[in-house]
Every structure is written in C-alpha cells, then in structure tokens.
Design an enzyme around this catalytic site. Sequence first.
Site, PDB file in Angstrom:
ATOM      1  N   GLU A   1       9.269 -42.519  40.465  1.00  0.00           N
ATOM      2  CA  GLU A   1       9.159 -43.288  41.311  1.00  0.00           C
ATOM      3  C   GLU A   1      10.265 -44.786  41.460  1.00  0.00           C
ATOM      4  O   GLU A   1      11.019 -44.718  40.393  1.00  0.00           O
ATOM      5  CB  GLU A   1       7.630 -44.547  40.749  1.00  0.00           C
ATOM      6  CG  GLU A   1       6.941 -43.457  41.290  1.00  0.00           C
ATOM      7  CD  GLU A   1       5.990 -42.881  39.881  1.00  0.00           C
ATOM      8  OE1 GLU A   1       6.964 -42.363  39.229  1.00  0.00           O
ATOM      9  OE2 GLU A   1       4.590 -42.360  40.223  1.00  0.00           O
TER      10      GLU A   1
ATOM     11  N   TYR B   1       8.658 -37.000  37.375  1.00  0.00           N
ATOM     12  CA  TYR B   1       7.749 -38.617  38.238  1.00  0.00           C
ATOM     13  C   TYR B   1       9.728 -38.715  38.364  1.00  0.00           C
ATOM     14  O   TYR B   1      10.383 -39.338  36.880  1.00  0.00           O
ATOM     15  CB  TYR B   1       6.903 -38.820  37.263  1.00  0.00           C
ATOM     16  CG  TYR B   1       5.776 -38.778  37.663  1.00  0.00           C
ATOM     17  CD1 TYR B   1       5.288 -39.228  39.276  1.00  0.00           C
ATOM     18  CD2 TYR B   1       4.911 -38.402  37.356  1.00  0.00           C
ATOM     19  CE1 TYR B   1       4.555 -39.052  39.939  1.00  0.00           C
ATOM     20  CE2 TYR B   1       3.123 -38.534  37.637  1.00  0.00           C
ATOM     21  CZ  TYR B   1       2.989 -38.444  39.096  1.00  0.00           C
ATOM     22  OH  TYR B   1       1.921 -38.906  39.655  1.00  0.00           O
TER      23      TYR B   1
ATOM     24  N   ASP C   1      11.931 -40.739  67.001  1.00  0.00           N
ATOM     25  CA  ASP C   1      11.254 -39.082  66.406  1.00  0.00           C
ATOM     26  C   ASP C   1      12.094 -38.275  66.895  1.00  0.00           C
ATOM     27  O   ASP C   1      11.642 -37.332  68.246  1.00  0.00           O
ATOM     28  CB  ASP C   1       9.760 -39.229  66.369  1.00  0.00           C
ATOM     29  CG  ASP C   1       9.122 -38.531  65.685  1.00  0.00           C
ATOM     30  OD1 ASP C   1       9.813 -37.220  65.449  1.00  0.00           O
ATOM     31  OD2 ASP C   1       7.731 -38.224  65.908  1.00  0.00           O
TER      32      ASP C   1
ATOM     33  N   THR D   1      11.494 -34.892  60.761  1.00  0.00           N
ATOM     34  CA  THR D   1      11.190 -33.341  59.636  1.00  0.00           C
ATOM     35  C   THR D   1      12.378 -33.004  59.284  1.00  0.00           C
ATOM     36  O   THR D   1      13.000 -33.315  60.030  1.00  0.00           O
ATOM     37  CB  THR D   1       9.854 -32.593  60.383  1.00  0.00           C
ATOM     38  OG1 THR D   1      10.628 -32.315  61.018  1.00  0.00           O
ATOM     39  CG2 THR D   1       8.748 -33.101  60.311  1.00  0.00           C
TER      40      THR D   1
ATOM     41  N   ARG E   1       9.606 -28.235  53.617  1.00  0.00           N
ATOM     42  CA  ARG E   1       8.413 -28.681  54.602  1.00  0.00           C
ATOM     43  C   ARG E   1       8.940 -30.054  54.069  1.00  0.00           C
ATOM     44  O   ARG E   1       8.068 -30.839  52.670  1.00  0.00           O
ATOM     45  CB  ARG E   1       7.478 -27.815  54.507  1.00  0.00           C
ATOM     46  CG  ARG E   1       5.953 -28.937  55.306  1.00  0.00           C
ATOM     47  CD  ARG E   1       4.858 -27.497  55.341  1.00  0.00           C
ATOM     48  NE  ARG E   1       6.036 -26.113  56.158  1.00  0.00           N
ATOM     49  CZ  ARG E   1       5.587 -26.873  57.134  1.00  0.00           C
ATOM     50  NH1 ARG E   1       5.472 -27.610  57.756  1.00  0.00           N
ATOM     51  NH2 ARG E   1       6.163 -26.209  58.337  1.00  0.00           N
TER      52      ARG E   1
ATOM     53  N   LYS F   1      12.353 -28.486  61.203  1.00  0.00           N
ATOM     54  CA  LYS F   1      12.040 -27.813  62.164  1.00  0.00           C
ATOM     55  C   LYS F   1      13.764 -26.816  62.911  1.00  0.00           C
ATOM     56  O   LYS F   1      13.781 -26.458  61.451  1.00  0.00           O
ATOM     57  CB  LYS F   1      11.400 -28.339  63.415  1.00  0.00           C
ATOM     58  CG  LYS F   1      10.277 -29.031  62.656  1.00  0.00           C
ATOM     59  CD  LYS F   1       9.184 -29.723  63.650  1.00  0.00           C
ATOM     60  CE  LYS F   1       7.761 -30.348  63.807  1.00  0.00           C
ATOM     61  NZ  LYS F   1       7.676 -31.756  62.606  1.00  0.00           N
TER      62      LYS F   1
HETATM   63  N1  DSN Z   1       2.589 -29.748  63.816  1.00  0.00           N
HETATM   64  C1  DSN Z   1       4.243 -30.573  64.536  1.00  0.00           C
HETATM   65  C2  DSN Z   1       4.471 -29.644  66.111  1.00  0.00           C
HETATM   66  O1  DSN Z   1       4.030 -28.256  66.406  1.00  0.00           O
HETATM   67  O2  DSN Z   1       5.230 -30.026  66.462  1.00  0.00           O
HETATM   68  C3  DSN Z   1       4.827 -31.751  65.160  1.00  0.00           C
HETATM   69  O3  DSN Z   1       4.407 -32.363  63.908  1.00  0.00           O
END
Ligand code: DSN
Length: 420
Positions: A54, A52, A199, A226, A235, A229
């Site tokens: 925080e 932990y 974003d 994120t 993730r 990707k």
């Molecule tokens: N779920 C993602 C996508 O496939 O684009 C976006 O959050």
Amino acid sequence: MNNFIEKQDNEIYDAIKGEEKRQADGLELIPSENYVSRAVLEANGTVFTNKYSEGYPGRRYYGGQDFTDEIENIARDRACKLFNCKFANVQPHSGAPANVATYFALLEPGDTILGMDLSHGGHLTHGSPVTNVTKVFNFVRYGMKDTETGEIDYEQLREVALKEKPKVILAGYSAYSRELDYAKFVEIAKEIGAITVADVAHIAGLIAGGVHKNPFDYGFDVMTTTTHKTLRGPRSGMILIREDEEIAKKIDKTVFPGLQGGPHMAVIAAKAVCFKEALDPSFKVYAQQILKNAKAMEEVLRARGVRMLAGGTSNHLILADVYGSLGLTGKEAQIVLDEVGITLNMNMIADDSRKPMDPSGIRFGTPAITTRGFKEKESTRIAELMLDVLENKDDESKKTEIRRELVALCQKFPIPASFI
Ligand code: DSN
C-alpha cells in the site's frame, strides 16, 4: 510450463487446459480481448503476488519494498514515455475502477459529467443507470449526428456543455468505430473551464502504436485505460495525467487510499513488460496491421450488403446491424457463431429497437487475430465464413465444414503463449 496445478488441483487444471484449447482452436473476435506474450504471462504469475505494498514508491506502509518500488517506477516511467505524459498511476485494477477513481478525484458528489451516449458507443461507466456512479454524479450526453457516418454531433455537444456546465467532458467509447476530434472537445471544454478526460481503453494500443491520435497531443488533461485490450498487456488499468501535478496528486490519493487497498504487484510487473513491448518498433507494425485487418473485414461486409454502424471502421472494431441486414438477432448470431468457434459479442446498435440481452447488432474486431499473425487475406476469409454461417445458420453440414476450415486456420497461427 507448469504441472504443479495438475498434481494439486485437478478440477482447476482441467478448466485451464480447456480454456487454453478453446483459445487455441477458436477465433477470438471480441474487440476488447487479446493474447498476451509469454513474457507478460510469466510476469503475471510471479512471487510479487505475495506482497503487500500500500502506498506509492518511496512511501509505502509496509516494509520489504525494494523490488516493488523498482517495478512500479519502471511501469510508471514506461507508461509516461508510451503516451507522452508526465504522470501515471498504474495501480487501478481495471478500466472501471480507473474511471471511478478519476471521477472521485476530479469531482464532488452531484457534479456533472458530459459523456458519450451509451447506445451510441459509450461505456457503462460513462453513466449507465445500472452503475453506482450515477447515484453520485450527474451524467449528460452527446451522440452521433449521423449513425451512417459516425460523425459526432459536436454542435449538440457544445450546446449541452454550455447549458449543463459539466466539470468533466469525457471522450471515449467501447462500441464506436471511428476516431474522435479531440481538438473540438478541448475547445468546448475551455469555453466552460471543464477538465477533459479520454477513456482510451479500447484504442490504447492504437495510440501507442502511432496509428490513432493521442488525446494528450490536443491538450487533454487525463486519460484512463485498461491494459489488456489493444495494448496487449495483463488484465488491468491505469490513469495517465498529461502535466498537471495537482490532478496527479488527487488521482493518486483517490486510487489509494480512497478506493483501493494494496496494489496487485505481479500485475504491475506484467504491465511494465507490456509497456516495454509496446515501446518496441514492432508494436507499430502490429497496430498498423490491426487497422488493415479491420478494413479487410469491412470490405467483405460492405460487398455483401451488411449494414455497419458509422458506415464502417477507422479503428479495430466493427458494429454490424445483423438484425436489419440478415434478419437474425445479435444473440442468435453470437450463438450460431460460437457453434463454429468464432467468438464475438452481441451489441446494441444506435437507437436500437431491441433490448440489451437480445439486441440488433454484433461487435467484433481484429486485435487478437492480428496478434496470432493473421493478415488481410485471412481476415477477409474469416469475414466471408462469418457471413456464410449467419446466412446458413440451420445448415449443419455447412457449419461443420466451416468449423473444420477455421480450426485448420487457427492451427497454422498458434496463440503466443499458454500456461500448461
Ligand atoms: N467489457 C469491455 C468491452 O468489451 O468493451 C469494456 O469494459
């Protein structure tokens, strides 16, 4: 790598094995997915999961933070170097929480956000009525001027901005295949004193790899993303702040204690490893190849008369109108492609006459196959096989033949890391 799961929990072991085989023998074309390296996978499964922590480095609420501070500091420093900014918060658990935290940090309830129309490629968290953020904030929209070229209607964007006076102008998308003109966003935001947020979840790896523009170079204030990707990490998510310390402080406070509790330190360690990989010159080659592979697929679709939204692609993804071009719905296409081991997702297209659970389009892309080592030749072949399947969806022997060719192709290009 590890057989303790097998001894202790057979059901979960079997499921992990099954998923590993599915990933190894199948073609992953979902443009938001990727395969992490062995180093990222290992970092994600370390004893940091026990801890932990925080708070933030140097000011935690629990003891025993020598090494958590070290990895979080390294992750933040690498993130700032990668995206050319002063501040990074690497604690958001994923992209949606990163966006929600950013809204709460920058806005008061009832304030307005101007974002991309969801049916033109914007993300759920950019104001879909099914998300709770729409109960708190007011979302207004811009979209494409021409769905055949993908050109954004910047005049309409400006008109809405002047009329609605949003406090945040949001650039970014999850189903749009061109680049945005970030300078125009900043110019319009300056007219009304709005904060600019990009974003970049889908294209973070393309920015890091130098093949897409970095919104910070055009004056954007904040970026959310994120990390799993195109960036090819675990993730998770993060928020980057170009230079404004006040904004950075507000975002830190909103992520913790505002929204989240203890950060996931094993995942932060894995993010740090991913950032190191993305800083390596080889990542530039990877990012360039993602685009080349997408172009190779685009050429096949064009030659075979399949309509692509925005007329094609300048990034890692393609949105194809299979209903208009081939007479089968996005759902039918997704199912029949799954049968031969090609994974992608059905997707609404701009101004779709159909519904989200059975839309007109499919969305697919090249980040994962590029990680496997596929080049233009293989990407072209995959696009050909995809269309062969869609044009012969009831021909079982043809599909069996295609499945065999795809498995052989996958076996030539193994995925970089598996667990068991
Ligand atoms: N779920 C993602 C996508 O496939 O684009 C976006 O959050």
